[in-house]
Design a protein around this motif. Structure first.
Motif, PDB file in Angstrom:
ATOM      1  N   LEU A  97       0.854  -1.183   0.000  1.00 23.23           N
ATOM      2  CA  LEU A  97       0.000   0.000   0.000  1.00 23.23           C
ATOM      3  C   LEU A  97       0.890   1.233   0.000  1.00 23.23           C
ATOM      4  O   LEU A  97       1.868   1.322   0.752  1.00 23.23           O
ATOM      5  CB  LEU A  97      -0.898  -0.004   1.238  1.00 23.23           C
ATOM      6  N   THR A  98       0.573   2.197  -0.850  1.00 18.82           N
ATOM      7  CA  THR A  98       1.354   3.417  -0.961  1.00 18.82           C
ATOM      8  C   THR A  98       0.436   4.581  -1.294  1.00 18.82           C
ATOM      9  O   THR A  98      -0.789   4.400  -1.428  1.00 18.82           O
ATOM     10  CB  THR A  98       2.458   3.264  -2.042  1.00 18.82           C
ATOM     11  N   VAL A 103       2.835   6.526  -7.460  1.00 24.15           N
ATOM     12  CA  VAL A 103       2.762   5.744  -8.703  1.00 24.15           C
ATOM     13  C   VAL A 103       1.906   6.480  -9.731  1.00 24.15           C
ATOM     14  O   VAL A 103       1.129   5.885 -10.461  1.00 24.15           O
ATOM     15  CB  VAL A 103       2.226   4.319  -8.434  1.00 24.15           C
ATOM     16  N   ARG A 104       2.054   7.798  -9.754  1.00 25.18           N
ATOM     17  CA  ARG A 104       1.245   8.656 -10.617  1.00 25.18           C
ATOM     18  C   ARG A 104       1.438   8.309 -12.097  1.00 25.18           C
ATOM     19  O   ARG A 104       0.476   8.268 -12.862  1.00 25.18           O
ATOM     20  CB  ARG A 104       1.627  10.117 -10.369  1.00 25.18           C
ATOM     21  N   THR A 105       2.667   8.073 -12.514  1.00 28.30           N
ATOM     22  CA  THR A 105       2.940   7.775 -13.921  1.00 28.30           C
ATOM     23  C   THR A 105       2.552   6.335 -14.230  1.00 28.30           C
ATOM     24  O   THR A 105       3.048   5.404 -13.592  1.00 28.30           O
ATOM     25  CB  THR A 105       4.435   7.987 -14.238  1.00 28.30           C
ATOM     26  N   ARG A 106       1.684   6.156 -15.193  1.00 29.40           N
ATOM     27  CA  ARG A 106       1.223   4.815 -15.546  1.00 29.40           C
ATOM     28  C   ARG A 106       1.771   4.398 -16.903  1.00 29.40           C
ATOM     29  O   ARG A 106       2.305   5.195 -17.661  1.00 29.40           O
ATOM     30  CB  ARG A 106      -0.313   4.775 -15.555  1.00 29.40           C
ATOM     31  N   GLY A 107       1.607   3.092 -17.201  1.00 28.47           N
ATOM     32  CA  GLY A 107       2.073   2.563 -18.470  1.00 28.47           C
ATOM     33  C   GLY A 107       3.582   2.458 -18.553  1.00 28.47           C
ATOM     34  O   GLY A 107       4.182   2.610 -19.613  1.00 28.47           O
ATOM     35  N   ASN A 130      -1.598  -4.538 -12.094  1.00 25.48           N
ATOM     36  CA  ASN A 130      -0.617  -4.653 -11.016  1.00 25.48           C
ATOM     37  C   ASN A 130      -0.609  -3.427 -10.108  1.00 25.48           C
ATOM     38  O   ASN A 130      -0.080  -3.491  -8.998  1.00 25.48           O
ATOM     39  CB  ASN A 130       0.782  -4.864 -11.599  1.00 25.48           C
ATOM     40  N   ILE A 131      -1.141  -2.303 -10.577  1.00 23.30           N
ATOM     41  CA  ILE A 131      -1.296  -1.103  -9.751  1.00 23.30           C
ATOM     42  C   ILE A 131      -2.785  -0.788  -9.672  1.00 23.30           C
ATOM     43  O   ILE A 131      -3.442  -0.568 -10.687  1.00 23.30           O
ATOM     44  CB  ILE A 131      -0.514   0.086 -10.328  1.00 23.30           C
ATOM     45  N   ILE A 132      -3.308  -0.768  -8.445  1.00 23.78           N
ATOM     46  CA  ILE A 132      -4.745  -0.640  -8.228  1.00 23.78           C
ATOM     47  C   ILE A 132      -5.020   0.677  -7.492  1.00 23.78           C
ATOM     48  O   ILE A 132      -4.811   0.775  -6.278  1.00 23.78           O
ATOM     49  CB  ILE A 132      -5.285  -1.823  -7.399  1.00 23.78           C
ATOM     50  N   PRO A 133      -5.439   1.710  -8.193  1.00 26.41           N
ATOM     51  CA  PRO A 133      -5.680   3.005  -7.540  1.00 26.41           C
ATOM     52  C   PRO A 133      -6.993   3.005  -6.758  1.00 26.41           C
ATOM     53  O   PRO A 133      -7.966   2.368  -7.154  1.00 26.41           O
ATOM     54  CB  PRO A 133      -5.736   3.977  -8.713  1.00 26.41           C
ATOM     55  N   LEU A 134      -6.988   3.736  -5.651  1.00 29.23           N
ATOM     56  CA  LEU A 134      -8.203   3.920  -4.852  1.00 29.23           C
ATOM     57  C   LEU A 134      -8.694   5.364  -4.925  1.00 29.23           C
ATOM     58  O   LEU A 134      -9.546   5.777  -4.148  1.00 29.23           O
ATOM     59  CB  LEU A 134      -7.952   3.523  -3.399  1.00 29.23           C
ATOM     60  N   MET A 148      -9.326   8.500  -2.543  1.00 26.00           N
ATOM     61  CA  MET A 148      -8.191   8.443  -1.634  1.00 26.00           C
ATOM     62  C   MET A 148      -6.866   8.516  -2.391  1.00 26.00           C
ATOM     63  O   MET A 148      -6.730   7.982  -3.490  1.00 26.00           O
ATOM     64  CB  MET A 148      -8.241   7.162  -0.794  1.00 26.00           C
ATOM     65  N   ASP A 149      -5.924   9.178  -1.784  1.00 30.82           N
ATOM     66  CA  ASP A 149      -4.573   9.260  -2.332  1.00 30.82           C
ATOM     67  C   ASP A 149      -3.823   7.970  -1.991  1.00 30.82           C
ATOM     68  O   ASP A 149      -2.779   7.978  -1.330  1.00 30.82           O
ATOM     69  CB  ASP A 149      -3.858  10.483  -1.757  1.00 30.82           C
TER      70      ASP A 149
END
Length: 362
Positions: A97-98, A103-107, A130-134, A148-149
């Motif tokens: 969890l972060t 992890v703003r930059t995707r792809g 693999n990156i799951i934003p909330l 949520m950030d």
């Protein structure tokens, strides 16, 4: 009082006086013990020392950063690694969890550096699950976040890593100890990094998180850039929050969060006003709100319940020198992406092989 009542029913023979004496001694001992316990402040009865909490943090705190390309000096200059914390495991799949802005930059590709020094490759290019934003950043700069950030980062490993124990911030009050762990950036371009734990106290906590990022807890810990996404632990070493913003009015938390009463009613002033000008606080997101957001998003994971295992503390104390130091972070996060995509074994969602099917477990 108990001795007085008892004396009314005892014939004052030698045997009766002896019985009454023993009864009174026990009664006064009980009263004295109760008075001592009642006057001990909360911080003095915490089970763990700061070194023990730091040892826990050492084992569960991770570095999260984009992968670097060999020889790309310009990329290094714009590189901003962050922190995170291991929170769940399913077989050989781990979840860190972060903060979402870490992890703003995707792809692209990321790495997660664990306490044993291993850097685990994350392929967000061919497998975005693999990156799951909330939450959802409202612009490229992340000036506002709906939700949520927070984000979960998933990786696979056949190695054994401990995960954080989930605590309950609702049981905490102003002045309680909190420890923020993370990997701060140095003042210069040094390649060496050291994890730190910053000890402080809870300043304020709100049951109603900000609409911008879900922030809801203030603490006076001194934090630095690079610690975003790191764990906020209570005095028992349990995870109660994720750090997101450093001290100062500009973080938007002190004036944005509203003071509420015990029933959750808005009292018409900000926490900054309620704290009588003490607005020099860092802020984060409570894990109780993360759990609610994850449930709403149908993310089903198993978390560790209290208390923290004593073996984890012993392991953390023994392994701190290796766990808390990266001699060359640039080298650690420089990936030969082509080789990794070609040589890594298939592992479902955690695989870095292009074209593998990936079914999300939730």
């Amino acid at each position: 009082m108990g001795c007085f009542i008892a004396s009314l029913f005892v014939t004052l023979t030698q045997q009766g006086r002896r019985w009454l004496h023993h009864r009174c001694v026990r009664w006064w001992l009980w009263v004295g013990a109760a008075m001592i316990v009642a006057t001990i402040p909360a911080w003095a009865v915490q089970a763990l020392t700061l070194d023990q909490v730091d040892a826990i943090a050492s084992q569960v705190t991770v570095v999260i950063a984009q992968g670097l390309q060999k020889g790309d000096i310009e990329q290094r200059q714009e590189w901003n690694p962050g922190s995170g914390v291991l929170v769940a495991r399913e077989g050989q799949t781990y979840y860190a969890l972060t903060a979402l802005h870490v992890v703003r930059t995707r792809g692209t590709v990321y790495g997660v550096r664990t306490s044993d020094g291993e850097v685990h490759f994350i392929d967000d290019e061919s497998d975005p699950s693999n990156i799951i934003p909330l939450g959802n950043e409202q612009d490229e700069m992340g000036s506002a976040i709906a939700g949520m950030d927070l984000a979960l980062v998933r990786f696979t490993s056949n190695l054994d890593y401990p995960v954080a124990v989930m605590g309950n911030s609702r049981r905490m009050g102003r002045g309680d100890r909190v420890v923020v762990s993370g990997w701060p950036n140095p003042e210069d371009d040094s390649a060496r990094r050291e994890r730190i734990s910053s000890s402080g106290a809870l300043v304020a906590i709100s049951p109603s998180p900000l609409s911008d990022g879900g922030y809801s807890v203030l603490y006076d810990n001194l934090t630095r850039r690079g610690m975003s996404g790191g764990p906020v632990l209570n005095g028992d070493g349990e995870l109660v929050g994720i750090h997101g913003r450093g001290r100062g009015d500009s973080n938007g938390c002190n004036q944005g969060l509203l003071e509420v009463d015990a029933s959750g009613n808005d009292l018409g002033r900000s926490l900054g006003q309620a704290l009588e000008g003490n607005t020099d606080a860092s802020c984060g997101m409570q894990t109780v709100h993360f759990l609610s957001a994850a449930e709403a998003a149908r993310i089903v994971l198993a978390y560790e319940d209290p208390p923290v295992d004593e073996q984890l503390i012993a392991r953390g104390l023994a392994q701190k020198p290796k766990a808390d130091t990266v001699e060359d972070i640039y080298a650690a996060f420089t990936f030969d992406v082509r080789s990794l995509l070609r040589d890594q074994p298939s592992g479902g969602c955690g695989s870095v092989l292009l074209g593998d099917p990936c079914d999300r477990p939730f």
